[in-house]
Scaffold this active site. Structure first.
Site, PDB file in Angstrom:
ATOM      1  N   LYS A 198       0.856  -1.185   0.000  1.00 13.64           N
ATOM      2  CA  LYS A 198       0.000   0.000   0.000  1.00 13.64           C
ATOM      3  C   LYS A 198       0.889   1.230   0.000  1.00 13.64           C
ATOM      4  O   LYS A 198       1.703   1.435   0.903  1.00 13.64           O
ATOM      5  CB  LYS A 198      -0.906  -0.009   1.233  1.00 13.64           C
ATOM      6  CG  LYS A 198      -1.733   1.253   1.354  1.00 13.64           C
ATOM      7  CD  LYS A 198      -2.761   1.166   2.453  1.00 13.64           C
ATOM      8  CE  LYS A 198      -3.502   2.474   2.597  1.00 13.64           C
ATOM      9  NZ  LYS A 198      -4.532   2.416   3.632  1.00 13.64           N
ATOM     10  N   ARG A 208     -10.718   9.899   2.247  1.00 12.43           N
ATOM     11  CA  ARG A 208     -10.533  10.605   3.529  1.00 12.43           C
ATOM     12  C   ARG A 208     -11.625  11.643   3.744  1.00 12.43           C
ATOM     13  O   ARG A 208     -12.047  11.879   4.873  1.00 12.43           O
ATOM     14  CB  ARG A 208      -9.142  11.233   3.582  1.00 12.43           C
ATOM     15  CG  ARG A 208      -8.048  10.165   3.592  1.00 12.43           C
ATOM     16  CD  ARG A 208      -6.655  10.776   3.588  1.00 12.43           C
ATOM     17  NE  ARG A 208      -5.637   9.754   3.405  1.00 12.43           N
ATOM     18  CZ  ARG A 208      -4.348  10.012   3.197  1.00 12.43           C
ATOM     19  NH1 ARG A 208      -3.935  11.258   3.163  1.00 12.43           N
ATOM     20  NH2 ARG A 208      -3.485   9.013   3.028  1.00 12.43           N
ATOM     21  N   LYS A 220       1.595   9.980   5.754  1.00 16.52           N
ATOM     22  CA  LYS A 220       1.645   8.565   6.127  1.00 16.52           C
ATOM     23  C   LYS A 220       2.905   7.873   5.595  1.00 16.52           C
ATOM     24  O   LYS A 220       2.965   6.656   5.500  1.00 16.52           O
ATOM     25  CB  LYS A 220       0.367   7.864   5.637  1.00 16.52           C
ATOM     26  CG  LYS A 220      -0.919   8.433   6.263  1.00 16.52           C
ATOM     27  CD  LYS A 220      -2.140   7.550   6.025  1.00 16.52           C
ATOM     28  CE  LYS A 220      -3.366   8.082   6.769  1.00 16.52           C
ATOM     29  NZ  LYS A 220      -4.529   7.175   6.641  1.00 16.52           N
ATOM     30  N   LYS A 251      -2.153  -1.475  -3.798  1.00 19.26           N
ATOM     31  CA  LYS A 251      -3.037  -0.313  -3.716  1.00 19.26           C
ATOM     32  C   LYS A 251      -2.231   0.965  -3.792  1.00 19.26           C
ATOM     33  O   LYS A 251      -1.226   1.054  -3.102  1.00 19.26           O
ATOM     34  CB  LYS A 251      -3.796  -0.402  -2.392  1.00 19.26           C
ATOM     35  CG  LYS A 251      -4.637   0.805  -2.069  1.00 19.26           C
ATOM     36  CD  LYS A 251      -5.230   0.665  -0.701  1.00 19.26           C
ATOM     37  CE  LYS A 251      -6.003   1.940  -0.401  1.00 19.26           C
ATOM     38  NZ  LYS A 251      -6.445   2.006   0.954  1.00 19.26           N
ATOM     39  N   SER A 277     -10.340   5.607  -4.486  1.00 17.60           N
ATOM     40  CA  SER A 277     -11.303   6.696  -4.631  1.00 17.60           C
ATOM     41  C   SER A 277     -10.872   7.769  -5.641  1.00 17.60           C
ATOM     42  O   SER A 277     -11.678   8.201  -6.462  1.00 17.60           O
ATOM     43  CB  SER A 277     -11.559   7.324  -3.256  1.00 17.60           C
ATOM     44  OG  SER A 277     -10.350   7.797  -2.688  1.00 17.60           O
ATOM     45  N   TYR A 316     -15.172   1.228  -6.721  1.00 21.33           N
ATOM     46  CA  TYR A 316     -16.424   1.971  -6.545  1.00 21.33           C
ATOM     47  C   TYR A 316     -17.295   1.867  -7.797  1.00 21.33           C
ATOM     48  O   TYR A 316     -18.441   2.298  -7.790  1.00 21.33           O
ATOM     49  CB  TYR A 316     -16.111   3.443  -6.228  1.00 21.33           C
ATOM     50  CG  TYR A 316     -15.265   3.577  -4.976  1.00 21.33           C
ATOM     51  CD1 TYR A 316     -15.858   3.595  -3.717  1.00 21.33           C
ATOM     52  CD2 TYR A 316     -13.868   3.610  -5.046  1.00 21.33           C
ATOM     53  CE1 TYR A 316     -15.083   3.659  -2.560  1.00 21.33           C
ATOM     54  CE2 TYR A 316     -13.085   3.679  -3.898  1.00 21.33           C
ATOM     55  CZ  TYR A 316     -13.700   3.698  -2.664  1.00 21.33           C
ATOM     56  OH  TYR A 316     -12.941   3.753  -1.529  1.00 21.33           O
TER      57      TYR A 316
HETATM   58  C1  PBG Z   1      -6.900   3.823   5.615  1.00 23.10           C
HETATM   59  C2  PBG Z   1      -7.427   3.536   4.257  1.00 23.10           C
HETATM   60  C3  PBG Z   1      -7.344   4.418   3.183  1.00 23.10           C
HETATM   61  C4  PBG Z   1      -7.994   3.816   2.107  1.00 23.10           C
HETATM   62  C5  PBG Z   1      -8.443   2.566   2.535  1.00 23.10           C
HETATM   63  N1  PBG Z   1      -8.082   2.403   3.868  1.00 23.10           N
HETATM   64  C6  PBG Z   1      -6.801   5.784   3.130  1.00 23.10           C
HETATM   65  C7  PBG Z   1      -5.464   6.050   3.667  1.00 23.10           C
HETATM   66  O1  PBG Z   1      -4.619   5.163   3.789  1.00 23.10           O
HETATM   67  O2  PBG Z   1      -5.236   7.198   4.015  1.00 23.10           O
HETATM   68  C8  PBG Z   1      -8.153   4.456   0.760  1.00 23.10           C
HETATM   69  C9  PBG Z   1      -9.142   3.880  -0.174  1.00 23.10           C
HETATM   70  C10 PBG Z   1      -9.529   4.777  -1.281  1.00 23.10           C
HETATM   71  O3  PBG Z   1      -8.943   5.853  -1.520  1.00 23.10           O
HETATM   72  O4  PBG Z   1     -10.480   4.420  -1.990  1.00 23.10           O
HETATM   73  N2  PBG Z   1      -6.594   2.762   6.420  1.00 23.10           N
END
Ligand code: PBG
Length: 325
Positions: A198, A208, A220, A251, A277, A316
């Site tokens: 990720k 978010r 992060k 991801k 997203s 989505y």
């Molecule tokens: C956080 C989490 C995130 C997403 C899934 N779980 C955002 C992040 O890591 O800040 C993002 C999924 C998306 O953007 O569709 N644990």
């Protein structure tokens, strides 16, 4: 004039039927997972400004929608809770509340739709007053202390009926700790879908917004991966498999198709990809402005993710895809 060509690849593209017959990649709703945003209260279906067409639901309305989704052929869902600000604290303690919004929703959904597959999110960000996936102390995201909480969260979600707990936090050692804790509590049939590779990405913006979970300070990058790295993804994936991951994930998906392929070629567990997203929003907003045909772009993008090696796509677009397929 006629070229003296023995090999003419266009012969294999000459008609719709030939193209359908020879297509190397096919999309199926069976391999798509629809992410779903939950909120507290009742009778709520809140549209999300940065995710056109996607809503946040209270559990009662979600159950009605799910009935429709299941009839459309969508058979698996990834659940994410929006936690009210007054329940957030530095250790994310609401994540361990057995009668909280999230476990309650998991239970209600599985009671009504025992056949659906639920992927439940494990990370502290929805519950943390700092908006980080782990516990923050003096500006540092604590690893081992966070893993301890995540391992307990897994039990709460497994007990509620999760099919796969899905750690999205990127702490070191969390897969092993979660597997141990599930096994000790006799949840040997609860799977782990690990967000293994990720990346720290700007494509998570709309997510978010949907949960109000953006970090209050910093970014992060000390836990999510650096997008310049490819070998590191293989290292993360291998560690997660050694520790017991049943499915590994890459991801985001679109800017990371090379990583999906690389992972696919080097592991034997199923590989998931999260069409996140921001990737969804890009197509939706480009479509609204008339820059492209959003439906065609959706199919092209989903196909590219499948072609790159993803067995499972979190997207989505699942409902829209189901409606036209
Ligand atoms: C956080 C989490 C995130 C997403 C899934 N779980 C955002 C992040 O890591 O800040 C993002 C999924 C998306 O953007 O569709 N644990």
């Amino acid at each position: 004039m006629t070229l003296s060509l023995k090999l003419r690849p266009r012969r294999n593209r000459k008609s719709h039927t030939v193209r359908e017959m020879l297509a190397e990649t096919t999309l199926s709703i069976d391999q798509m997972v629809l992410p779903v945003f939950l909120t507290s209260g009742t009778k709520k279906k809140e549209p999300l400004g940065t995710l056109p067409g996607i809503h946040r639901y209270s559990v009662d309305v979600l159950i009605q929608e799910m009935d429709r989704w299941v009839k459309l052929g969508i058979c698996s869902f990834a659940l994410f809770p929006q936690i009210p600000d007054d329940l957030k604290d530095p250790t994310g303690s609401e994540s361990l509340n057995r009668s909280g919004l999230f476990p309650n929703a998991i239970f209600e959904i599985k009671k009504k739709f025992p056949q659906v597959v639920l992927f439940t999110d494990i990370a502290l960000d929805p519950y943390s007053s700092d908006g980080h996936d782990g516990i923050v102390k003096n500006g540092q995201i604590l690893n081992d202390e966070t893993v301890e909480v995540l391992a307990q969260m897994a039990i709460v979600q497994a007990q509620a009926g999760a099919d796969y707990v899905a750690p999205s936090d990127m702490m070191d050692g969390r897969i092993g700790a979660i597997r141990n804790s599930l096994d000790k509590a006799k949840y040997t049939n609860t799977g782990i879908m690990a967000y293994s590779a990720k990346y720290a990405s700007s494509f998570y913006g709309p997510f978010r917004d949907a949960l109000g979970s953006a970090p209050k300070s910093g970014d992060k990058k000390t836990y999510q991966m650096d997008y310049r790295n490819r070998r590191e993804a293989l290292r993360e994936v291998k560690l997660d498999i050694q520790q017991g991951a049943d499915i590994v994930m890459v991801k985001p998906a679109l800017a990371y198709l090379d990583i999906i392929r690389e992972v696919k070629n080097s592991v034997s567990v199923p590989v998931a990809a999260y069409n996140v997203s921001g990737e969804y929003a890009m197509i939706k907003f480009a479509g609204k402005s008339g820059a492209l045909d959003p439906e065609k772009a959706m199919i092209e993008v989903l196909t590219s993710i499948k072609r790159s090696g993803a067995d499972l796509i979190f997207t989505y677009f699942a409902e829209e895809f189901a409606l036209i397929s």
